[in-house]
Design a protein around this motif. Structure first.
Motif, mmCIF file in Angstrom:
data_model
loop_
_atom_site.group_PDB
_atom_site.id
_atom_site.type_symbol
_atom_site.label_atom_id
_atom_site.label_comp_id
_atom_site.label_asym_id
_atom_site.label_seq_id
_atom_site.Cartn_x
_atom_site.Cartn_y
_atom_site.Cartn_z
ATOM 1 N N ARG A 117 0.827 -1.213 0.000
ATOM 2 C CA ARG A 117 0.000 0.000 0.000
ATOM 3 C C ARG A 117 0.864 1.268 0.000
ATOM 4 N NH1 ARG A 117 -5.109 1.211 3.923
ATOM 5 N NH2 ARG A 117 -5.530 3.263 3.109
ATOM 6 N N GLU A 118 1.872 1.303 0.860
ATOM 7 C CA GLU A 118 2.763 2.466 0.900
ATOM 8 C C GLU A 118 3.558 2.574 -0.401
ATOM 9 O OE1 GLU A 118 6.182 4.480 3.761
ATOM 10 O OE2 GLU A 118 5.577 2.407 4.125
ATOM 11 N N TYR A 119 3.992 1.445 -0.921
ATOM 12 C CA TYR A 119 4.719 1.415 -2.194
ATOM 13 C C TYR A 119 3.866 2.014 -3.322
ATOM 14 C CZ TYR A 119 6.425 -0.637 -6.554
ATOM 15 O OH TYR A 119 6.837 -0.832 -7.841
ATOM 16 N N MET A 120 2.616 1.596 -3.406
ATOM 17 C CA MET A 120 1.741 2.102 -4.462
ATOM 18 C C MET A 120 1.408 3.583 -4.259
ATOM 19 S SD MET A 120 1.529 -0.071 -6.815
ATOM 20 C CE MET A 120 0.284 0.708 -7.833
ATOM 21 N N TYR A 121 1.322 4.012 -3.019
ATOM 22 C CA TYR A 121 1.080 5.431 -2.737
ATOM 23 C C TYR A 121 2.213 6.276 -3.322
ATOM 24 C CZ TYR A 121 0.832 9.822 -0.159
ATOM 25 O OH TYR A 121 0.809 11.159 0.177
ATOM 26 N N TYR A 122 3.456 5.905 -3.004
ATOM 27 C CA TYR A 122 4.597 6.661 -3.520
ATOM 28 C C TYR A 122 4.772 6.465 -5.026
ATOM 29 C CZ TYR A 122 5.947 8.039 1.151
ATOM 30 O OH TYR A 122 5.962 8.603 2.397
ATOM 31 N N SER A 123 4.422 5.297 -5.517
ATOM 32 C CA SER A 123 4.465 5.082 -6.964
ATOM 33 C C SER A 123 3.475 5.994 -7.661
ATOM 34 C CB SER A 123 4.148 3.626 -7.316
ATOM 35 O OG SER A 123 5.207 2.789 -6.963
ATOM 36 N N ALA A 124 2.267 6.073 -7.120
ATOM 37 C CA ALA A 124 1.238 6.922 -7.719
ATOM 38 C C ALA A 124 1.687 8.381 -7.738
ATOM 39 C CB ALA A 124 -0.081 6.779 -6.962
ATOM 40 N N LEU A 125 2.282 8.832 -6.650
ATOM 41 C CA LEU A 125 2.781 10.210 -6.613
ATOM 42 C C LEU A 125 3.921 10.408 -7.609
ATOM 43 C CD1 LEU A 125 2.920 11.041 -2.790
ATOM 44 C CD2 LEU A 125 1.334 11.951 -4.491
ATOM 45 N N GLY A 126 4.839 9.469 -7.625
ATOM 46 C CA GLY A 126 6.025 9.594 -8.459
ATOM 47 C C GLY A 126 5.797 9.403 -9.937
ATOM 48 N N LEU A 127 4.685 8.803 -10.317
ATOM 49 C CA LEU A 127 4.419 8.563 -11.738
ATOM 50 C C LEU A 127 3.537 9.637 -12.367
ATOM 51 C CD1 LEU A 127 3.907 4.717 -11.591
ATOM 52 C CD2 LEU A 127 5.852 5.959 -12.565
ATOM 53 N N THR A 128 2.977 10.512 -11.557
ATOM 54 C CA THR A 128 2.096 11.556 -12.080
ATOM 55 C C THR A 128 2.858 12.487 -13.017
ATOM 56 O OG1 THR A 128 0.791 11.472 -10.064
ATOM 57 C CG2 THR A 128 0.520 13.413 -11.443
ATOM 58 N N VAL A 129 3.962 13.017 -12.538
ATOM 59 C CA VAL A 129 4.714 13.983 -13.337
ATOM 60 C C VAL A 129 5.274 13.370 -14.618
ATOM 61 C CG1 VAL A 129 6.699 15.553 -13.350
ATOM 62 C CG2 VAL A 129 5.196 15.469 -11.369
ATOM 63 N N PRO A 130 5.928 12.198 -14.566
ATOM 64 C CA PRO A 130 6.433 11.635 -15.827
ATOM 65 C C PRO A 130 5.329 11.371 -16.854
ATOM 66 C CG PRO A 130 7.414 10.491 -13.982
ATOM 67 C CD PRO A 130 6.369 11.404 -13.422
ATOM 68 N N ALA A 131 4.186 10.863 -16.398
ATOM 69 C CA ALA A 131 3.098 10.588 -17.343
ATOM 70 C C ALA A 131 2.647 11.875 -18.026
ATOM 71 C CB ALA A 131 1.927 9.920 -16.631
ATOM 72 N N ILE A 132 2.529 12.942 -17.258
ATOM 73 C CA ILE A 132 2.092 14.223 -17.827
ATOM 74 C C ILE A 132 3.185 14.841 -18.684
ATOM 75 C CG2 ILE A 132 1.448 16.595 -17.238
ATOM 76 C CD1 ILE A 132 -0.038 15.396 -14.805
ATOM 77 N N VAL A 133 4.401 14.912 -18.143
ATOM 78 C CA VAL A 133 5.495 15.568 -18.862
ATOM 79 C C VAL A 133 5.807 14.835 -20.157
ATOM 80 C CG1 VAL A 133 7.981 16.071 -18.773
ATOM 81 C CG2 VAL A 133 6.518 16.659 -16.849
ATOM 82 N N TYR A 134 5.950 13.508 -20.084
ATOM 83 C CA TYR A 134 6.304 12.771 -21.295
ATOM 84 C C TYR A 134 5.192 12.807 -22.324
ATOM 85 C CZ TYR A 134 10.329 10.752 -18.860
ATOM 86 O OH TYR A 134 11.503 10.556 -18.204
ATOM 87 N N THR A 135 3.961 12.754 -21.885
ATOM 88 C CA THR A 135 2.859 12.776 -22.835
ATOM 89 C C THR A 135 2.747 14.148 -23.487
ATOM 90 O OG1 THR A 135 1.678 11.119 -21.550
ATOM 91 C CG2 THR A 135 0.400 12.338 -23.148
ATOM 92 N N ALA A 136 2.814 15.191 -22.685
ATOM 93 C CA ALA A 136 2.629 16.545 -23.213
ATOM 94 C C ALA A 136 3.877 17.080 -23.903
ATOM 95 C CB ALA A 136 2.224 17.481 -22.085
ATOM 96 N N PHE A 137 5.006 16.908 -23.250
ATOM 97 C CA PHE A 137 6.217 17.550 -23.735
ATOM 98 C C PHE A 137 7.265 16.581 -24.259
ATOM 99 C CE2 PHE A 137 4.525 20.186 -20.244
ATOM 100 C CZ PHE A 137 4.108 21.264 -21.013
ATOM 101 N N GLY A 138 6.983 15.302 -24.168
ATOM 102 C CA GLY A 138 7.959 14.308 -24.606
ATOM 103 C C GLY A 138 8.379 14.502 -26.044
ATOM 104 N N GLN A 139 7.437 14.807 -26.889
ATOM 105 C CA GLN A 139 7.762 15.026 -28.297
ATOM 106 C C GLN A 139 8.716 16.204 -28.444
ATOM 107 O OE1 GLN A 139 6.510 12.985 -30.727
ATOM 108 N NE2 GLN A 139 7.898 13.981 -32.143
ATOM 109 N N SER A 140 8.445 17.302 -27.760
ATOM 110 C CA SER A 140 9.316 18.469 -27.900
ATOM 111 C C SER A 140 10.663 18.251 -27.211
ATOM 112 C CB SER A 140 8.635 19.727 -27.370
ATOM 113 O OG SER A 140 8.224 19.551 -26.042
ATOM 114 N N ILE A 141 10.698 17.481 -26.101
ATOM 115 C CA ILE A 141 11.970 17.190 -25.440
ATOM 116 C C ILE A 141 12.871 16.391 -26.376
ATOM 117 C CG2 ILE A 141 13.048 15.816 -23.601
ATOM 118 C CD1 ILE A 141 10.706 16.635 -21.802
ATOM 119 N N THR A 142 12.291 15.425 -27.074
ATOM 120 C CA THR A 142 13.099 14.609 -27.974
ATOM 121 C C THR A 142 13.507 15.379 -29.225
ATOM 122 O OG1 THR A 142 11.134 13.675 -29.030
ATOM 123 C CG2 THR A 142 12.096 12.438 -27.185
#
Length: 183
Positions: free
Chosen positions: A126-151
């Motif tokens: 449960r604690e692992y998934m809590y921190y995973s959920a927090l830690g995966l929010t930014v990459p999912a948003i950043v890579y989806t929105a800006f991943g194309q421009s970053i590359t």
């Protein structure tokens, strides 16, 4: 690049309601094809648009985190390999949760290794998934929105961005060390 975008859109349209399921399956199979997280998330943005692509990438990354947790708990050989990889990459290094979350943003950092590191830092699933959920929010948003421009950044912008993330990583490390030393 425009042809690729058009091809992906046609493929998604032909897949219909199954397209999101195929995309989630791609997230789960990604490690076996040695695809970086950023590539799959960028594909989600191209194929589904920002909102749906980010939501699907986030869901796929969370599912992959959960599967990684159970696989590493149940497969001692995999657990041992991750331990050796962790010792080789992060020799005598203790990372904070914030550093692991920041490493998740960096392209091409080993996803399962970060899951393993987070497993060691948490008490239970449960604690692992809590921190995973927090830690995966930014990459999912950043890579989806800006991943194309970053590359598509020029090489010097990509290197500058990488150094910026490394500087933040070490700033968090220094902060973590000073606060744990005072306790």
């Amino acid at each position: 690049m425009e042809q690729f975008d058009d091809s992906v859109k046609v493929l998604i349209e032909n897949a219909g309601w199954m397209a999101p399921l195929f995309f989630l399956l791609l997230h789960l199979l990604r490690p076996f094809f040695f695809l970086p997280v950023i590539a799959v998330c960028v594909l989600g943005g191209v194929a589904f648009g920002f909102v749906q692509g980010a939501a699907l990438s986030y869901t796929g990354l969370l599912l992959m985190s959960a599967i990684t947790y159970f696989m590493l708990k149940r497969l001692p050989k995999s657990h041992k390999k991750m331990t050796l990889l962790k010792e080789r990459i992060f020799t005598d290094k203790t990372l904070s949760v914030g550093q692991v979350m920041l490493l998740r943003i960096m392209p091409f950092v080993h996803f399962q290794l970060l899951c393993f590191y987070l497993m060691d830092m948490t008490k239970n699933f449960r604690e692992y998934m809590y921190y995973s959920a927090l830690g995966l929010t930014v990459p999912a948003i950043v890579y989806t929105a800006f991943g194309q421009s970053i590359t598509e950044f020029p090489w010097y912008m990509t290197i500058a961005f990488l150094f910026f993330l490394i500087a933040i990583f070490f700033a968090i490390d220094r902060y973590h060390k000073t606060h744990t030393a005072h306790q």
